[in-house]
Design a protein around this motif. Structure first.
Motif, PDB file in Angstrom:
ATOM      1  N   UNK A   3     -59.297 -12.253  61.358  1.00 24.93           N
ATOM      2  CA  UNK A   3     -59.878 -11.201  60.393  1.00 24.93           C
ATOM      3  C   UNK A   3     -60.282 -10.094  61.624  1.00 24.93           C
ATOM      4  N   UNK A   4     -61.086 -10.340  62.619  1.00 33.06           N
ATOM      5  CA  UNK A   4     -61.575  -9.709  63.472  1.00 33.06           C
ATOM      6  C   UNK A   4     -60.499  -8.944  64.338  1.00 33.06           C
ATOM      7  N   UNK A   5     -59.376  -9.517  64.400  1.00 30.95           N
ATOM      8  CA  UNK A   5     -58.159  -9.173  65.424  1.00 30.95           C
ATOM      9  C   UNK A   5     -57.913  -9.579  66.465  1.00 30.95           C
ATOM     10  N   UNK A   6     -58.565 -10.938  66.672  1.00 33.00           N
ATOM     11  CA  UNK A   6     -58.560 -11.685  67.884  1.00 33.00           C
ATOM     12  C   UNK A   6     -57.476 -12.814  68.111  1.00 33.00           C
ATOM     13  N   UNK A   7     -56.322 -12.511  67.497  1.00 28.89           N
ATOM     14  CA  UNK A   7     -55.304 -13.437  67.437  1.00 28.89           C
ATOM     15  C   UNK A   7     -54.973 -14.111  68.608  1.00 28.89           C
ATOM     16  N   UNK A   8     -54.939 -13.356  69.808  1.00 24.91           N
ATOM     17  CA  UNK A   8     -54.477 -14.133  71.039  1.00 24.91           C
ATOM     18  C   UNK A   8     -55.781 -14.595  71.732  1.00 24.91           C
ATOM     19  N   UNK A   9     -56.861 -14.121  71.653  1.00 19.82           N
ATOM     20  CA  UNK A   9     -58.077 -14.461  72.085  1.00 19.82           C
ATOM     21  C   UNK A   9     -58.702 -15.839  71.485  1.00 19.82           C
ATOM     22  N   UNK A  10     -58.251 -15.955  70.457  1.00 18.43           N
ATOM     23  CA  UNK A  10     -58.660 -17.428  69.505  1.00 18.43           C
ATOM     24  C   UNK A  10     -58.246 -18.573  70.562  1.00 18.43           C
ATOM     25  N   UNK A  11     -57.297 -18.536  71.669  1.00 24.49           N
ATOM     26  CA  UNK A  11     -56.902 -19.575  72.278  1.00 24.49           C
ATOM     27  C   UNK A  11     -58.058 -19.888  73.054  1.00 24.49           C
ATOM     28  N   UNK A  12     -59.032 -19.093  73.359  1.00 21.13           N
ATOM     29  CA  UNK A  12     -60.426 -19.590  74.098  1.00 21.13           C
ATOM     30  C   UNK A  12     -61.174 -20.494  73.187  1.00 21.13           C
ATOM     31  N   UNK A  13     -61.062 -20.405  71.987  1.00 24.96           N
ATOM     32  CA  UNK A  13     -61.942 -20.851  71.023  1.00 24.96           C
ATOM     33  C   UNK A  13     -62.388 -22.510  71.256  1.00 24.96           C
ATOM     34  N   UNK A  14     -61.317 -23.231  71.497  1.00 25.93           N
ATOM     35  CA  UNK A  14     -61.567 -24.843  71.503  1.00 25.93           C
ATOM     36  C   UNK A  14     -62.494 -24.972  72.634  1.00 25.93           C
ATOM     37  N   UNK A  15     -62.771 -24.048  73.777  1.00 26.54           N
ATOM     38  CA  UNK A  15     -63.668 -24.009  74.929  1.00 26.54           C
ATOM     39  C   UNK A  15     -64.968 -24.261  74.332  1.00 26.54           C
TER      40      UNK A  15
END
Length: 503
Positions: A3-15
């Motif tokens: 929703x916030x526009x972080x489609x590519x940045x979401x790859x960091x989320x599992x960390x």
């Protein structure tokens, strides 16, 4: 994050749920990008340390084996908080390097950023779990679990980035569950460890100091080498006969001592100091390439007009690294109909994803990050102390929307092709709005050296002659593979948040 526009940045989320030190490395990159004042940086850093310490204390408590008496929760919280402060201080310089990678988009910097994290991870893996975590070498079991976590976060981040829509929730949830299992195994292994080597030696703090000190060692070494090595002339690419007048723009820190004879081949040299009254490129040194991209583009416009008027032919531009960025700015802002073809070799395809303001600013996105970068480069006796604020780098930051979203997009009336080293497309692949809409060709080699390769020269010649750039040593870039290194990049700052990018 969708929703916030972080489609590519979401790859960091599992960390976020990862074991030490990967979780803190995740937090620091967010803090370094998403602060717009010294106050918000301080608050963000304090919150990151406190939240990380509390979260990891909870994970340790939940993973504690029932056969071993567990200390009181307040003691675990105290251990985790103290360790969070320690690891934040150690990792802050390398998280800063990660943000610099997002600003200047060089694969080598990203790989350098990961090296100390990989070294430190096994040595500090017992932090917050046992009181004497800092003594002795870890067992092979502990080191194995730590390296397995790195592999999981790398592959899992690529999977999260590649998962479309809301299906990403299930992917991220699965990786989070595996993180929980890794916490359990790490806690069990740490509590049962009996160091066999160097038990009394403070191994972890020693390696941590070396990891931080290596930043300065690398900068001092590079400064000494560059100050004692004679400046070579940047050679022109050897191209076959083509119908256009070709202007070649060399890259950052290139040099040209001058040549009294006029050019005899199809390629004309671009000079970062402009042309003389006879239309010849003026000699220039590495420092001249540090000027603003905007200034270089205006010099290019003058040279294009002169070449077109002198030869009566259409003009093709071949830019390498910084030269490719100058060509792109010229095509988007200053282009005239004389230019009909452009070749971008080694362009910085993911530059300008983060920001820091000039040194005289009192606030702005990434203000603390800018001063951290300046501090890391302020080596006594070094020549790179002003590097973060060179006009070239500042023009990259200030014109980020132009380079970030349109670099690999076609320009009406201009046929364009781009060449990149394979290592760049693996470590910093085009993604999001940077997915190429012009032909993108991969070649083996390193940044800034592609135009010296005969296969690339043949492909450029074929392209300028209207033929397909076919060569067995080259291949078209395809989006079929996973982006394994996207999880270790810094989060991108949305364009809409930075007032500098809206003016």
């Amino acid at each position: 994050m969708n929703v916030a526009g972080f489609e590519r940045t979401r790859a960091i989320a599992p960390q976020f749920a990862a074991i030490w030190p990967y979780g803190m490395f995740h937090d620091l990159r967010w803090v370094l990008v998403y602060h717009d004042s010294w106050f918000s940086f301080g608050i963000g850093l304090a919150c990151a340390v406190i939240v990380r310490g509390l979260f990891c204390a909870g994970c340790v408590a939940l993973a504690w084996p029932t056969a071993i008496p567990r200390p009181p929760l307040r003691r675990l919280i105290g251990r985790s908080l103290l360790f969070a402060v320690f690891i934040a201080v150690i990792l802050l310089p390398w998280a800063t390097v990660a943000v610099a990678t997002a600003q200047f988009a060089l694969a080598g910097i990203l790989l350098l950023e990961l090296l100390p994290v990989l070294i430190l991870a096994p040595l500090v893996s017992r932090g917050g779990i046992v009181p004497d975590w800092w003594r002795g070498l870890p067992t092979l079991r502990l080191a194995g679990w730590s390296l397995l976590t790195f592999t999981l976060l790398t592959v899992g981040g690529a999977a999260v980035a590649a998962t479309p829509g809301w299906s990403v929730v299930a992917t991220a949830g699965g990786i989070g569950a595996i993180n929980g299992l890794l916490w359990r195994q790490m806690v069990h292994a740490a509590l049962r460890q009996k160091p066999a080597h160097w038990r009394l030696a403070p191994v972890a703090p020693l390696v941590a100091v070396l990891a931080v000190g290596s930043l300065y060692a690398v900068d001092i070494a590079s400064t000494r080498v560059s100050s004692t090595r004679p400046v070579p002339a940047s050679s022109l690419p050897d191209l076959p006969a083509v119908p256009q007048a070709v202007i070649y723009l060399a890259g950052f820190n290139s040099a040209y001592p001058g040549d009294p004879a006029p050019p005899t081949g199809p390629v004309i040299r671009f000079s970062y100091r402009g042309i003389d009254a006879d239309g010849r490129a003026r000699p220039y040194g590495p420092v001249d390439t540090h000027q603003s991209i905007v200034d270089s583009a205006h010099l290019l416009a003058e040279q294009v007009d002169r070449a077109h008027a002198t030869t009566g032919r259409r003009v093709a531009l071949v830019g390498e690294s910084e030269g490719a960025m100058v060509v792109h700015y010229y095509l988007r802002r200053l282009r005239k109909p004389a230019v009909t073809s452009a070749v971008l070799t080694d362009p910085l395809i993911r530059a300008g994803r983060t920001y820091y303001p000039p040194p005289d600013a009192e606030s702005g996105w990434g203000i603390a990050t800018g001063w951290l970068i300046r501090t890391l480069l302020a080596v006594p006796g070094g020549a790179s102390s002003g590097a973060p604020d060179q006009p070239f780098l500042r023009s990259l930051l200030d014109n980020a929307p132009l380079f970030r979203n349109h670099l690999l997009c076609p320009v009406p009336g201009v046929t364009t092709i781009s060449f990149l080293p394979t290592i760049e497309t693996i470590v910093l692949p085009p993604s999001g709005r940077t997915v190429p809409q012009i032909p993108l060709v991969e070649a083996s080699g390193i940044h800034g050296q592609l135009t010296k390769r005969p296969s690339v020269q043949r492909a450029i010649g074929a392209f300028l002659n209207g033929q397909p750039p076919v060569d067995p040593q080259l291949h078209r870039y395809r989006r079929a593979r996973l982006d394994f290194f996207v999880a270790w990049q810094a989060p991108a700052l949305p364009l809409r948040l930075n007032p500098t990018w809206r003016t």
